[in-house]
Design an enzyme around this catalytic site. Structure first.
Site, PDB file in Angstrom:
ATOM      1  N   GLU A 120       5.204  -6.488   1.836  1.00 32.70           N
ATOM      2  CA  GLU A 120       5.382  -7.021   0.477  1.00 32.70           C
ATOM      3  C   GLU A 120       5.085  -5.949  -0.560  1.00 32.70           C
ATOM      4  O   GLU A 120       4.111  -6.057  -1.305  1.00 32.70           O
ATOM      5  CB  GLU A 120       4.498  -8.253   0.287  1.00 32.70           C
ATOM      6  N   PRO A 121       5.927  -4.949  -0.653  1.00 34.05           N
ATOM      7  CA  PRO A 121       5.709  -3.880  -1.627  1.00 34.05           C
ATOM      8  C   PRO A 121       6.141  -4.280  -3.040  1.00 34.05           C
ATOM      9  O   PRO A 121       7.105  -5.019  -3.212  1.00 34.05           O
ATOM     10  CB  PRO A 121       6.593  -2.745  -1.109  1.00 34.05           C
ATOM     11  N   GLY A 122       5.384  -3.777  -4.006  1.00 35.92           N
ATOM     12  CA  GLY A 122       5.783  -3.942  -5.400  1.00 35.92           C
ATOM     13  C   GLY A 122       6.132  -2.574  -5.954  1.00 35.92           C
ATOM     14  O   GLY A 122       7.290  -2.224  -6.186  1.00 35.92           O
TER      15      GLY A 122
ATOM     16  N   ARG B 242      -1.763   0.865 -17.774  1.00 37.54           N
ATOM     17  CA  ARG B 242      -2.177   1.536 -16.539  1.00 37.54           C
ATOM     18  C   ARG B 242      -3.018   2.794 -16.759  1.00 37.54           C
ATOM     19  O   ARG B 242      -4.021   2.996 -16.052  1.00 37.54           O
ATOM     20  CB  ARG B 242      -0.969   1.866 -15.646  1.00 37.54           C
TER      21      ARG B 242
ATOM     22  N   TYR C 215      -6.357   1.921 -14.901  1.00 40.30           N
ATOM     23  CA  TYR C 215      -6.432   2.527 -13.568  1.00 40.30           C
ATOM     24  C   TYR C 215      -6.602   4.040 -13.625  1.00 40.30           C
ATOM     25  O   TYR C 215      -6.590   4.693 -12.586  1.00 40.30           O
ATOM     26  CB  TYR C 215      -5.148   2.266 -12.771  1.00 40.30           C
TER      27      TYR C 215
ATOM     28  N   GLY D  65       0.832  -1.197   0.000  1.00 37.43           N
ATOM     29  CA  GLY D  65       0.000   0.000   0.000  1.00 37.43           C
ATOM     30  C   GLY D  65       0.865   1.245   0.000  1.00 37.43           C
ATOM     31  O   GLY D  65       0.361   2.362   0.111  1.00 37.43           O
TER      32      GLY D  65
ATOM     33  N   TYR E 155       3.939  -2.765 -12.918  1.00 36.51           N
ATOM     34  CA  TYR E 155       2.728  -3.066 -13.680  1.00 36.51           C
ATOM     35  C   TYR E 155       2.766  -2.475 -15.086  1.00 36.51           C
ATOM     36  O   TYR E 155       1.748  -2.090 -15.637  1.00 36.51           O
ATOM     37  CB  TYR E 155       1.477  -2.598 -12.906  1.00 36.51           C
TER      38      TYR E 155
ATOM     39  N   CYS F  61      -5.931  -0.347 -32.155  1.00 32.77           N
ATOM     40  CA  CYS F  61      -7.276  -0.018 -32.599  1.00 32.77           C
ATOM     41  C   CYS F  61      -8.265  -0.117 -31.451  1.00 32.77           C
ATOM     42  O   CYS F  61      -9.125  -1.006 -31.396  1.00 32.77           O
ATOM     43  CB  CYS F  61      -7.652  -0.898 -33.783  1.00 32.77           C
ATOM     44  N   GLU F  62      -8.062   0.735 -30.497  1.00 29.51           N
ATOM     45  CA  GLU F  62      -8.917   0.962 -29.327  1.00 29.51           C
ATOM     46  C   GLU F  62      -8.624   2.400 -28.944  1.00 29.51           C
ATOM     47  O   GLU F  62      -7.642   2.974 -29.405  1.00 29.51           O
ATOM     48  CB  GLU F  62      -8.500   0.085 -28.126  1.00 29.51           C
TER      49      GLU F  62
END
Ligand SMILES: *Cc1c(COP(=O)(O)O)cnc(C)c1O
Length: 413
Positions: A269-271, A308, A312, A228, A366, A338-339
């Site tokens: 456990e940070p990423g 992302r 997000y 977090g 990510y 093509c989006e």
């Protein structure tokens, strides 16, 4: 992390122009010195307790990154058996790996038991099956959902009442029953409430809730508070002040251990905190397209490489690495898929020309790990800067990768 030095942009001391010439674009570049800086900052902030930091490798799973964190003394947080296998291949001691899957089968958990990693279970059904099978021969930890809503996008919040993650704090009596009847040994409790700690007090409150349930578990060896830790994405952006939370939390943790009756380890456990800022994603400008309402910059990438911003709604600072001195103009940066894959609306950049290199910051977490082959595009290369030198750590894909697992029906077409 990109820096201006003597009129040119560099990453980890190496000019962007040199990197692009050598590896072409699009390319992810990771500066290991930034990973080390972040790891050391966290380790120092929580030095007041017996703290163990486990890198959440779903953020960035290149084996060289895993090996680098191992060399710093970190453990590993994994969410799939494939991540467990990668961690073991990277040389981690299985005991240093925690496996926290969600909604996986008992068969996959059996495979993780075989590898000897710390199993972390997040639902009562599997806890019961696990207890019936292994009883007190294999310890487990349990993932608890304290129902504290941390900040951030709803897609990254996992502690709220509607979340699929963890065993609800209101189900502890049921957990106790399962533990008692199966004699399963619970050696740890865990929470991971979401990805943005915006308020230290909210996090401390969640921790207190976790401390309260420890009465049900006499065999604990560790408490895992998940992650977090938020990093800043733009100049004035809010971030988790680990130097504030560290001393407060470790003091309270030690007090808790005294009350519990034995010293426990404190795990995190940070990423994102460890790798987000280390990564820069370099893309080339294919076309500048003036429409009635906007000036679009079309780059040689899209949601297939960095999803992302679309998934997000995240902000990634963009720098025109090819034109440090240019006048500031307003652009909308889009991908070639093509989006509607818009990286940024109305962004001020120093004047952009076709062929320029744009650098997306905070692309270490990510970024590559969420990439895909959508539109049959190749995934980009990855480069890691280690001890001041650049290394290719993943090759750009080729047509062979796109066709690798396709099987043609004989006689068709
Ligand atoms: C994703 C994840 C993390 C890491 O979260 P960050 O926001 O990247 O720090 C930690 N623990 C678990 C169980 C996760 O699923």
């Amino acid at each position: 992390m990109i820096q201006l030095n003597n009129g040119q942009y560099e990453i980890g001391g190496i000019p962007v122009s040199e990197l692009v010439q050598k590896y072409q674009a699009p390319v992810y570049v990771y500066d290991s010195a930034i990973m080390e800086r972040q790891y050391t900052q966290l380790k120092t902030a929580f030095a007041g307790a017996d703290t163990n930091i486990k890198f959440a490798c779903k953020a960035l799973n290149n084996i060289n990154v895993l090996k680098f964190f191992k060399s710093l003394g970190a453990g590993l947080d994994t969410v799939s058996i494939q991540e467990v296998w990668t961690g073991i291949k990277a040389g981690f001691n299985p005991k240093a790996i925690i496996y926290t899957p969600n909604c996986v089968s008992m068969e996959e958990i059996d495979l993780a038991v075989k590898e000897g990693v710390q199993i972390n279970i997040d639902n009562i059904s599997i806890l019961e099956q696990f207890g019936n099978k292994y009883s007190d021969t294999v310890p487990v930890s349990v993932r608890i959902n304290p129902h504290i809503m941390a900040g951030g996008n709803i897609n990254i919040s996992t502690g709220h009442i509607d979340s699929k993650f963890g065993i609800s704090i209101y189900q502890m009596r049921h957990v106790e029953r399962v533990v008692k009847s199966t004699k399963v040994k619970v050696n740890g409790i865990h929470m991971h409430t979401g990805s943005d700690i915006l308020d230290v007090d909210v996090f401390l409150r969640a921790t207190e809730i976790l401390f309260e349930v420890t009465g049900s578990f006499p065999d604990l060896e560790f408490i895992d508070l998940g992650s977090g830790f938020k990093v800043p994405y733009k100049p004035d952006d809010y971030y988790t002040d680990v130097n504030d939370i560290g001393p407060k939390l470790t003091a309270r943790f030690n007090e808790f251990c005294t009350a519990y009756g034995k010293p426990l380890q404190l795990w995190f456990e940070p990423g994102k905190f460890l790798v987000s800022q280390s990564g820069t994603f370099l893309v080339k400008v294919n076309v500048i397209k003036q429409t009635t309402a906007s000036v679009f910059i079309g780059v040689d990438s899209g949601l297939n490489h960095l999803i992302r911003p679309m998934f997000y709604n995240s902000y990634h600072h963009i720098t025109n690495a090819s034109n440090p001195e240019g006048v500031q103009r307003i652009y909308t940066v889009v991908g070639y898929i093509c989006e509607t894959d818009t990286f940024a609306w109305d962004r001020k950049l120093s004047e952009v020309r076709e062929g320029d290199i744009l650098a997306f910051q905070n692309a270490g977490a990510y970024g590559f790990t969420m990439s895909s082959n959508y539109n049959s595009r190749f995934r980009p290369a990855e480069v890691m800067i280690y001890n001041g030198k650049d290394y290719l750590v993943r090759k750009r894909e080729t047509m062979e990768d796109i066709l690798r697992n396709q099987v043609e029906i004989p006689g068709l077409g």
